[in-house]
Design a protein around this motif. Structure first.
Motif, PDB file in Angstrom:
ATOM      1  N   ARG A   7       0.834  -1.200   0.000  1.00 50.64           N
ATOM      2  CA  ARG A   7       0.000   0.000   0.000  1.00 50.64           C
ATOM      3  C   ARG A   7       0.870   1.251   0.000  1.00 50.64           C
ATOM      4  O   ARG A   7       0.626   2.188  -0.748  1.00 50.64           O
ATOM      5  CB  ARG A   7      -0.912   0.026   1.223  1.00 50.64           C
ATOM      6  N   ILE A  11       1.051   4.191  -2.965  1.00 53.33           N
ATOM      7  CA  ILE A  11       0.771   5.601  -2.694  1.00 53.33           C
ATOM      8  C   ILE A  11       2.012   6.453  -2.920  1.00 53.33           C
ATOM      9  O   ILE A  11       1.938   7.529  -3.509  1.00 53.33           O
ATOM     10  CB  ILE A  11       0.201   5.777  -1.273  1.00 53.33           C
ATOM     11  N   LEU A  33      -6.523   5.954  -6.892  1.00 55.40           N
ATOM     12  CA  LEU A  33      -6.009   4.929  -5.994  1.00 55.40           C
ATOM     13  C   LEU A  33      -7.070   4.578  -4.960  1.00 55.40           C
ATOM     14  O   LEU A  33      -7.660   5.462  -4.344  1.00 55.40           O
ATOM     15  CB  LEU A  33      -4.747   5.418  -5.280  1.00 55.40           C
ATOM     16  N   ASP A  34      -7.304   3.283  -4.814  1.00 56.30           N
ATOM     17  CA  ASP A  34      -8.218   2.785  -3.789  1.00 56.30           C
ATOM     18  C   ASP A  34      -7.394   2.620  -2.517  1.00 56.30           C
ATOM     19  O   ASP A  34      -6.682   1.639  -2.347  1.00 56.30           O
ATOM     20  CB  ASP A  34      -8.822   1.459  -4.244  1.00 56.30           C
ATOM     21  N   THR A  35      -7.482   3.598  -1.634  1.00 50.35           N
ATOM     22  CA  THR A  35      -6.653   3.586  -0.420  1.00 50.35           C
ATOM     23  C   THR A  35      -7.121   2.537   0.582  1.00 50.35           C
ATOM     24  O   THR A  35      -6.352   2.145   1.450  1.00 50.35           O
ATOM     25  CB  THR A  35      -6.617   4.969   0.243  1.00 50.35           C
ATOM     26  N   SER A  36      -8.355   2.050   0.447  1.00 55.95           N
ATOM     27  CA  SER A  36      -8.828   1.007   1.359  1.00 55.95           C
ATOM     28  C   SER A  36      -8.223  -0.344   1.017  1.00 55.95           C
ATOM     29  O   SER A  36      -8.102  -1.205   1.884  1.00 55.95           O
ATOM     30  CB  SER A  36     -10.357   0.911   1.329  1.00 55.95           C
ATOM     31  N   GLY A  38      -5.280  -0.378  -1.051  1.00 59.22           N
ATOM     32  CA  GLY A  38      -3.862  -0.152  -1.333  1.00 59.22           C
ATOM     33  C   GLY A  38      -3.474  -0.491  -2.750  1.00 59.22           C
ATOM     34  O   GLY A  38      -2.376  -1.006  -2.997  1.00 59.22           O
ATOM     35  N   LEU A 124      -7.903   9.997  -4.481  1.00 61.41           N
ATOM     36  CA  LEU A 124      -7.593   8.993  -3.466  1.00 61.41           C
ATOM     37  C   LEU A 124      -8.930   8.594  -2.862  1.00 61.41           C
ATOM     38  O   LEU A 124      -9.657   9.439  -2.328  1.00 61.41           O
ATOM     39  CB  LEU A 124      -6.654   9.564  -2.407  1.00 61.41           C
ATOM     40  N   SER A 126     -11.731   5.740  -0.873  1.00 57.04           N
ATOM     41  CA  SER A 126     -12.135   4.592  -0.070  1.00 57.04           C
ATOM     42  C   SER A 126     -13.658   4.578  -0.081  1.00 57.04           C
ATOM     43  O   SER A 126     -14.273   5.533  -0.559  1.00 57.04           O
ATOM     44  CB  SER A 126     -11.576   4.689   1.355  1.00 57.04           C
ATOM     45  N   TYR A 130     -13.038  10.426   0.182  1.00 59.72           N
ATOM     46  CA  TYR A 130     -12.165  10.644  -0.968  1.00 59.72           C
ATOM     47  C   TYR A 130     -11.510  12.007  -0.822  1.00 59.72           C
ATOM     48  O   TYR A 130     -11.999  12.867  -0.108  1.00 59.72           O
ATOM     49  CB  TYR A 130     -12.896  10.507  -2.307  1.00 59.72           C
TER      50      TYR A 130
END
Length: 136
Positions: A7, A11, A33-36, A38, A124, A126, A130
């Motif tokens: 992750r 990022i 990017l799906d930060t949830s 990674g 970014l 989740s 966002y």
């Protein structure tokens, strides 16, 4: 699900303005990017519109993010000074993984003044938040 090191690497690569070798860029690009999870948000539908003098929106382009979560949104001949809106179809993206989301879409509205500059608008994301910023 990826591990924390993966992750962080995803990022970090994004924030450093990493670009796939040989990838041509138009004047307007994005990276989601799906930060949830990674990882890049692959296959997210995106629409770009421009506002006219009467305040109405006209769609200029639509497509989806590639396997790296990136999208080259407009070509130089489609680009002019004005107010633009990028709509990210987050509900379609999250449905691919059976994930519920609070935001069915995210719209980012911004001003273009200098056509000599590149406009990069990352997202970014989740399921419950966002954020965005002006990238390079």
């Amino acid at each position: 699900m990826s591990n924390p090191a993966q992750r962080l690497a995803t990022i970090k690569s994004h924030l450093q303005g990493h670009q796939t070798a040989g990838m041509s860029r138009g004047p307007l690009t994005s990276h989601v990017l799906d930060t949830s999870r990674g990882c890049p948000a692959r296959g997210m539908p995106i629409t770009v519109a421009v506002r006219d003098a009467a305040g109405q929106w006209t769609t200029l382009a639509s497509g989806e993010t590639n396997s790296d979560g990136r999208a080259d949104l407009l070509q130089r001949d489609q680009f002019a000074p004005g107010v633009y809106k990028i709509t990210f179809d987050t509900s379609t993206y999250f449905a691919q993984t059976n994930t519920k989301t609070f935001f069915p879409f995210a719209e980012i509205v911004f001003q273009v003044e200098d056509l000599t500059q590149h406009y990069h608008v990352p997202l970014l994301l989740s399921p419950f938040s966002y954020s965005t910023y002006r990238g390079s």
